[in-house]
Design a protein around this motif. Structure first.
Motif, short mmCIF file in Angstrom:
data_model
loop_
_atom_site.label_atom_id
_atom_site.label_comp_id
_atom_site.label_asym_id
_atom_site.label_seq_id
_atom_site.Cartn_x
_atom_site.Cartn_y
_atom_site.Cartn_z
N GLY A 23 -25.48 22.41 -14.63
CA GLY A 23 -24.19 22.14 -14.00
C GLY A 23 -23.14 23.22 -14.16
O GLY A 23 -22.01 23.07 -13.70
N PHE A 24 -23.50 24.33 -14.80
CA PHE A 24 -22.55 25.43 -14.93
C PHE A 24 -22.41 26.17 -13.60
O PHE A 24 -23.38 26.31 -12.86
CB PHE A 24 -23.01 26.41 -16.02
CG PHE A 24 -22.62 25.99 -17.41
CD1 PHE A 24 -21.53 26.55 -18.05
CD2 PHE A 24 -23.35 25.01 -18.08
CE1 PHE A 24 -21.17 26.16 -19.33
CE2 PHE A 24 -23.00 24.61 -19.36
CZ PHE A 24 -21.91 25.19 -19.99
N THR A 35 -19.09 28.55 -15.95
CA THR A 35 -18.14 27.57 -16.46
C THR A 35 -18.55 26.15 -16.08
O THR A 35 -19.09 25.92 -14.99
CB THR A 35 -16.72 27.85 -15.91
OG1 THR A 35 -16.35 29.18 -16.21
CG2 THR A 35 -15.70 26.90 -16.52
N LYS A 36 -18.30 25.23 -16.99
CA LYS A 36 -18.53 23.82 -16.69
C LYS A 36 -17.44 22.99 -17.37
O LYS A 36 -17.05 23.28 -18.51
CB LYS A 36 -19.90 23.35 -17.17
CG LYS A 36 -20.18 21.88 -16.86
CD LYS A 36 -21.57 21.44 -17.31
CE LYS A 36 -21.81 19.97 -16.99
NZ LYS A 36 -23.15 19.51 -17.42
N SER A 37 -16.93 21.98 -16.68
CA SER A 37 -15.94 21.07 -17.25
C SER A 37 -16.58 19.74 -17.60
O SER A 37 -17.43 19.24 -16.86
CB SER A 37 -14.79 20.86 -16.26
OG SER A 37 -14.07 22.05 -16.05
N LYS A 50 -13.33 22.34 -21.01
CA LYS A 50 -13.91 23.37 -20.16
C LYS A 50 -14.67 24.34 -21.06
O LYS A 50 -14.10 24.86 -22.02
CB LYS A 50 -12.83 24.13 -19.38
CG LYS A 50 -13.41 25.19 -18.44
CD LYS A 50 -12.33 25.83 -17.58
CE LYS A 50 -11.46 26.76 -18.38
NZ LYS A 50 -10.53 27.53 -17.56
#
Length: 235
Positions: A23-24, A35-37, A50
Motif C-alpha cells: 500500500g505504499f 509513503t503510506k498513511s 504517515k
C-alpha cells in the motif's frame, strides 16, 4: 520505548515491490521514497500516522499527525515523556513498523556499503529484486526478469582466492561483483588489480571487481549496464 527502524532492519533490506504491494505510494520526485498513511490503527487518538520508506537509506520515518490541526505530534519521540496516551502511540508505531518490516523486507547477507548501493541501483534501474539462493553463502544473484538470465552475482569471498596482485590478509573476506562481458573485453580488462578473473564462473566471458571502493559506483554501474544488455539477448 520507540524502536529505531535501523535497529529493526538490521541485516534486512526494504523491498520496493513489496512496499508497493503493501500500500505504499511512490513519490513523484524521488524513486527512493515511498509513503503510506495509517488511520484505523490510531482510532480514538485523534491522530494518524504517515510512514515514509527511504530506500536509499534503508529506513522508515514515522510522522504522527493531529487530524484536527494537521500539525505533527512529536511528544512520543521524547524518551522522558510518559503516560497512557504517549505509550499507546509508541506501541502502535512499533507494531506498524514491525509489520512493514516483516512484510516488505528481504534478508541481506551482504555487508559492504558498495554492495548494498549496487543492489539499490539495480533495483532502481532494472527493477531487479536480488535473489539469495544459498543458505550457506553470503551471495546475491542479479537476474534479468525478461530472459531469466543472470547478469550479476555479488558474493563474499576470502581474498586469498581472488588472484589479486596486491594481496591483503588472506583471512579477510571481501565482496566481489561478477559480471558478464564479451571475451574481448574480459581479455582487455582483467589485470589482477582493477578487474580480476571471475570466481567460479566462465573466466572467458565473465570478470569480477572488488567492491571495496577501488572503483566509483558510476564506473561499476557502467559495467553492470554492459552485463545487463548481454543478458537481454536470447542467444
Amino acid at each position: 520505548m520507540l524502536l529505531s527502524s535501523l535497529e529493526l532492519l538490521k541485516n534486512k533490506n526494504l523491498d520496493r515491490k513489496l512496499l508497493i504491494s503493501h500500500g505504499f505510494i511512490p513519490d513523484e520526485a524521488s524513486s527512493n521514497l515511498l509513503t503510506k498513511s495509517f488511520y484505523s490503527e490510531f482510532s480514538g487518538t485523534g491522530m494518524y500516522l504517515k510512514v515514509e520508506a527511504l530506500l536509499k537509506e534503508n529506513t522508515l520515518v514515522p510522522c504522527v499527525i493531529d487530524i484536527e490541526t494537521g500539525d505533527p505530534y512529536t511528544l512520543y519521540l521524547t524518551t522522558k515523556a510518559s503516560g497512557e496516551f504517549v505509550g499507546k502511540i509508541r506501541f502502535t508505531v512499533n507494531e506498524i513498523f514491525a509489520d512493514i518490516i516483516n512484510s516488505c523486507s528481504v534478508k541481506s547477507r551482504l555487508s559492504l556499503c558498495q554492495s548494498l548501493e549496487v543492489l539499490s541501483l539495480c533495483e532502481k534501474r532494472y527493477g531487479t529484486v536480488p535473489e539469495y539462493p544459498w543458505d550457506d553463502l553470503q551471495a546475491a544473484v542479479l537476474r534479468n526478469e525478461k530472459t531469466r538470465k543472470w547478469y550479476g552475482l555479488i558474493i563474499a569471498v576470502s581474498t586469498d582466492k581472488l588472484g589479486l596482485k596486491v594481496k591483503p590478509d588472506p583471512s579477510y573476506k571481501t565482496e566481489i561483483l561478477l559480471l558478464h562481458h564479451t571475451k574481448e573485453d574480459v581479455a582487455r580488462l582483467v589485470d589482477g588489480v582493477n578487474f580480476i578473473p571471475a570466481w567460479h564462473m566462465n573466466k572467458k566471458s565473465w570478470l569480477a571487481c572488488v567492491l571495496d571502493g577501488r572503483h566509483t559506483v558510476d564506473v561499476i554501474m557502467s559495467h553492470v549496464d554492459i552485463s545487463y544488455n548481454l543478458s537481454a539477448k536470447k542467444h
